[in-house]
Design an enzyme around this catalytic site. Structure first.
Site, PDB file in Angstrom:
ATOM      1  N   LYS A 220      -9.285 -18.679  45.813  1.00 22.25           N
ATOM      2  CA  LYS A 220      -9.664 -17.663  44.897  1.00 22.25           C
ATOM      3  C   LYS A 220      -9.275 -16.374  45.407  1.00 22.25           C
ATOM      4  O   LYS A 220      -8.747 -15.763  44.585  1.00 22.25           O
ATOM      5  CB  LYS A 220     -11.227 -17.701  44.399  1.00 22.25           C
ATOM      6  CG  LYS A 220     -11.528 -16.718  43.479  1.00 22.25           C
ATOM      7  CD  LYS A 220     -13.094 -16.629  43.401  1.00 22.25           C
ATOM      8  CE  LYS A 220     -13.743 -15.940  44.493  1.00 22.25           C
ATOM      9  NZ  LYS A 220     -13.585 -14.506  44.075  1.00 22.25           N
ATOM     10  N   ASN A 221      -9.811 -15.964  46.559  1.00 16.23           N
ATOM     11  CA  ASN A 221      -9.443 -14.739  46.982  1.00 16.23           C
ATOM     12  C   ASN A 221      -7.969 -14.367  46.978  1.00 16.23           C
ATOM     13  O   ASN A 221      -7.698 -13.283  47.132  1.00 16.23           O
ATOM     14  CB  ASN A 221     -10.549 -14.312  48.174  1.00 16.23           C
ATOM     15  CG  ASN A 221     -12.030 -14.379  47.991  1.00 16.23           C
ATOM     16  OD1 ASN A 221     -12.369 -14.095  46.823  1.00 16.23           O
ATOM     17  ND2 ASN A 221     -12.708 -14.578  49.016  1.00 16.23           N
TER      18      ASN A 221
ATOM     19  N   CYS B 266     -22.421  -3.777  42.618  1.00 15.06           N
ATOM     20  CA  CYS B 266     -22.107  -5.006  43.013  1.00 15.06           C
ATOM     21  C   CYS B 266     -23.385  -5.427  43.577  1.00 15.06           C
ATOM     22  O   CYS B 266     -24.289  -4.965  44.110  1.00 15.06           O
ATOM     23  CB  CYS B 266     -21.134  -4.910  44.071  1.00 15.06           C
ATOM     24  SG  CYS B 266     -20.854  -6.777  44.620  1.00 15.06           S
TER      25      CYS B 266
ATOM     26  N   ARG C 166     -20.002  -1.499  48.120  1.00 13.38           N
ATOM     27  CA  ARG C 166     -18.583  -1.932  47.977  1.00 13.38           C
ATOM     28  C   ARG C 166     -17.681  -0.591  47.251  1.00 13.38           C
ATOM     29  O   ARG C 166     -17.056  -0.932  46.222  1.00 13.38           O
ATOM     30  CB  ARG C 166     -18.381  -3.197  47.383  1.00 13.38           C
ATOM     31  CG  ARG C 166     -19.023  -4.319  48.124  1.00 13.38           C
ATOM     32  CD  ARG C 166     -18.953  -5.497  47.203  1.00 13.38           C
ATOM     33  NE  ARG C 166     -17.762  -6.366  47.537  1.00 13.38           N
ATOM     34  CZ  ARG C 166     -17.493  -7.310  47.044  1.00 13.38           C
ATOM     35  NH1 ARG C 166     -18.216  -8.004  46.332  1.00 13.38           N
ATOM     36  NH2 ARG C 166     -16.285  -7.956  47.189  1.00 13.38           N
TER      37      ARG C 166
ATOM     38  N   ASP D 215     -18.889 -14.609  53.673  1.00 17.91           N
ATOM     39  CA  ASP D 215     -18.899 -15.638  52.387  1.00 17.91           C
ATOM     40  C   ASP D 215     -19.380 -16.972  52.789  1.00 17.91           C
ATOM     41  O   ASP D 215     -19.699 -17.938  51.834  1.00 17.91           O
ATOM     42  CB  ASP D 215     -17.615 -15.738  51.571  1.00 17.91           C
ATOM     43  CG  ASP D 215     -17.300 -14.563  51.020  1.00 17.91           C
ATOM     44  OD1 ASP D 215     -18.088 -13.643  50.750  1.00 17.91           O
ATOM     45  OD2 ASP D 215     -15.991 -14.668  50.516  1.00 17.91           O
TER      46      ASP D 215
ATOM     47  N   ARG E 218     -17.455 -18.930  39.280  1.00 21.18           N
ATOM     48  CA  ARG E 218     -16.514 -17.868  39.397  1.00 21.18           C
ATOM     49  C   ARG E 218     -15.822 -18.332  40.711  1.00 21.18           C
ATOM     50  O   ARG E 218     -14.440 -17.907  40.548  1.00 21.18           O
ATOM     51  CB  ARG E 218     -17.163 -16.658  39.823  1.00 21.18           C
ATOM     52  CG  ARG E 218     -17.747 -15.886  38.748  1.00 21.18           C
ATOM     53  CD  ARG E 218     -18.292 -14.658  39.133  1.00 21.18           C
ATOM     54  NE  ARG E 218     -16.991 -13.716  40.162  1.00 21.18           N
ATOM     55  CZ  ARG E 218     -17.558 -13.155  41.280  1.00 21.18           C
ATOM     56  NH1 ARG E 218     -18.702 -12.924  41.421  1.00 21.18           N
ATOM     57  NH2 ARG E 218     -16.492 -12.634  41.946  1.00 21.18           N
TER      58      ARG E 218
END
Length: 429
Positions: free
Chosen positions: A22-23, A120, A125, A310, A402
């Protein structure tokens, strides 16, 4: 609003294919703005975040086509012209990585108006490093009413960019802008995550001249234009690590395929230290645990190649039933222990002070209703639910959607008792 229900107690045995990252995918999609020729991305995940960005890119003039190609899931993005340089708040706020369209828009068309992404849940961030990089490349930046107005009517110019702190997003953004700048750009103190090397490979396939991604210094020699290309998205190291933890948590034996275990060496070392079996294979890794209780180990998050932030929530879930006490230090984001109170609702013994959590392993977790607070926290609750006695129900799973593709299907294929509940509480068929 959908929920996920997990009945704990089943071991995991089987094979889980790892999806594209995803990233990485969302930054590669933004690269389509840099050329008037089609960019074909293979090994593409189908996620809420990629759909959000697809909507925004369509508004800007990109034709987005998803299909099943000869290489599996693919997305073809084609922007013959930029029809709008305006990225509104109602789209950018849905995913902060959408902000990275700013650099490509300015690089190609000389101007853009993009909403600031807003707050966020896992920390401030800020985007100041992104804007400083664009200013170094010669863009004029104005902030007004929550929007960034960026202009470079005569094009961007190569520059020396030195980041005071390591930032993955700012490094990617600088790369996306600098490939069309006139002259040479050198990025110092660049992030070294593998997604940077993936972006470099894609940009170079499009005709860019980028060197050094994956190291602290990236050199970019600007070119006049980019062309179309085909590029395969790298496997998702966070999804790979998540299922590795799930297998260690539930017990059994799971083979992860389409994976690169070298991308999560820090996690795999901790799993072995805790007592799980880890066996690399030609196309991934096997994780096994048969009966014995894991031992508590300490972890500290760090930029790649360190222990990924993560994966911190997932590892905390694993430690809730390990033997002894573990200490988990979070050094990347200042507010990333919001999953701890939810794990405690399942019976976990956790105390948090500042950037450190102490997890004292308990014999057993008990199913309960819990709530996801962010993307990675949501899946940590699913992992804990795999061993909790009775049923665990996780609400607000739009966070999970997501970043995890077909999670119920992948876990269910290995024997997990997990199902999605529709908003009215009835199971989807």
């Amino acid at each position: 609003m959908d929920r996920i229900a997990i009945t704990g107690g089943a071991q995991l045995n089987g094979t889980i294919p790892v999806s594209g990252a995803k990233n990485s995918a969302i930054k590669l999609m933004a690269a389509s703005l840099l050329t008037d020729e089609p960019l074909r991305l293979t090994n593409m995940p189908r996620l809420a975040d990629t759909r959000f960005l697809g909507k925004l890119l369509t508004r800007l003039g990109v034709q987005v086509t998803e299909s099943d190609g000869p290489d599996g899931q693919q997305t073809i993005l084609h922007a013959p012209e930029i029809t709008s340089g305006f990225a509104p708040y109602d789209l950018v706020r849905q995913m902060r990585a959408s902000f990275n369209v700013l650099g490509p828009l300015v690089a190609r068309s000389g101007q853009a108006k993009v909403s600031l992404p807003g707050g966020c849940t896992i920390g401030a961030r800020p985007v100041d490093l992104h804007l400083q990089a664009l200013e170094a490349l010669g863009a004029k930046i104005d902030l007004h009413e929550g929007y960034v107005y960026a202009q470079a009517p005569r094009g961007l110019k190569g520059a020396e960019i030195s980041f005071p702190i390591v930032s993955v997003g700012a490094t990617e953004h600088a790369m996306l802008a600098a490939v069309l700048a006139d002259g040479v750009t050198v990025i110092h103190n660049a992030a070294c995550e593998p997604e940077l090397a993936d972006l470099q490979d894609c940009l170079n396939a499009m005709g860019a001249k980028v060197e050094g991604a994956g190291t602290p210094t990236i050199t970019i020699t600007g070119v006049a234009r980019l062309q179309g290309a085909t590029h395969a998205v790298i496997p998702d190291r966070i999804e790979m690590g998540t299922y590795a933890v799930a297998a260690a948590m539930a017990g059994g034996e799971v083979r992860l395929t389409n994976a690169r275990p070298g991308l999560i060496d820090a996690l795999l070392d901790k799993l072995k230290e805790a007592g799980a079996g880890v066996e690399p294979t030609a196309d991934g890794v096997i994780i096994r645990r048969n009966g014995h209780r894991l031992e508590s180990v300490d972890v500290e998050t760090a930029p790649f190649p360190g222990f990924a932030t993560d994966l911190q929530a997932q590892f905390m879930a694993l430690m809730t039933t390990a033997n002894g006490e573990s200490r988990i230090r979070e050094t990347i984001f200042e507010n990333r222990f919001m999953h701890a109170p939810e794990l405690m609702r399942l019976g976990a013994d956790i105390s948090v002070a500042g950037g450190e959590a102490r997890v004292r392993g308990v014999e057993r977790l008990e199913g309960a209703e819990v709530m996801a607070t962010d993307l990675r926290a949501s899946v940590s609750l699913v992992i804990a639910g795999l061993v909790a006695r009775g049923e665990t129900t996780v609400s607000r799973i739009y966070h999970l959607d997501r970043g995890f593709e077909r999670l119920e299907e992948k876990l269910g294929a290995c024997g997990a008792q997990v199902r999605r509940l529709k908003g009215d509480g009835e199971a989807e068929l």
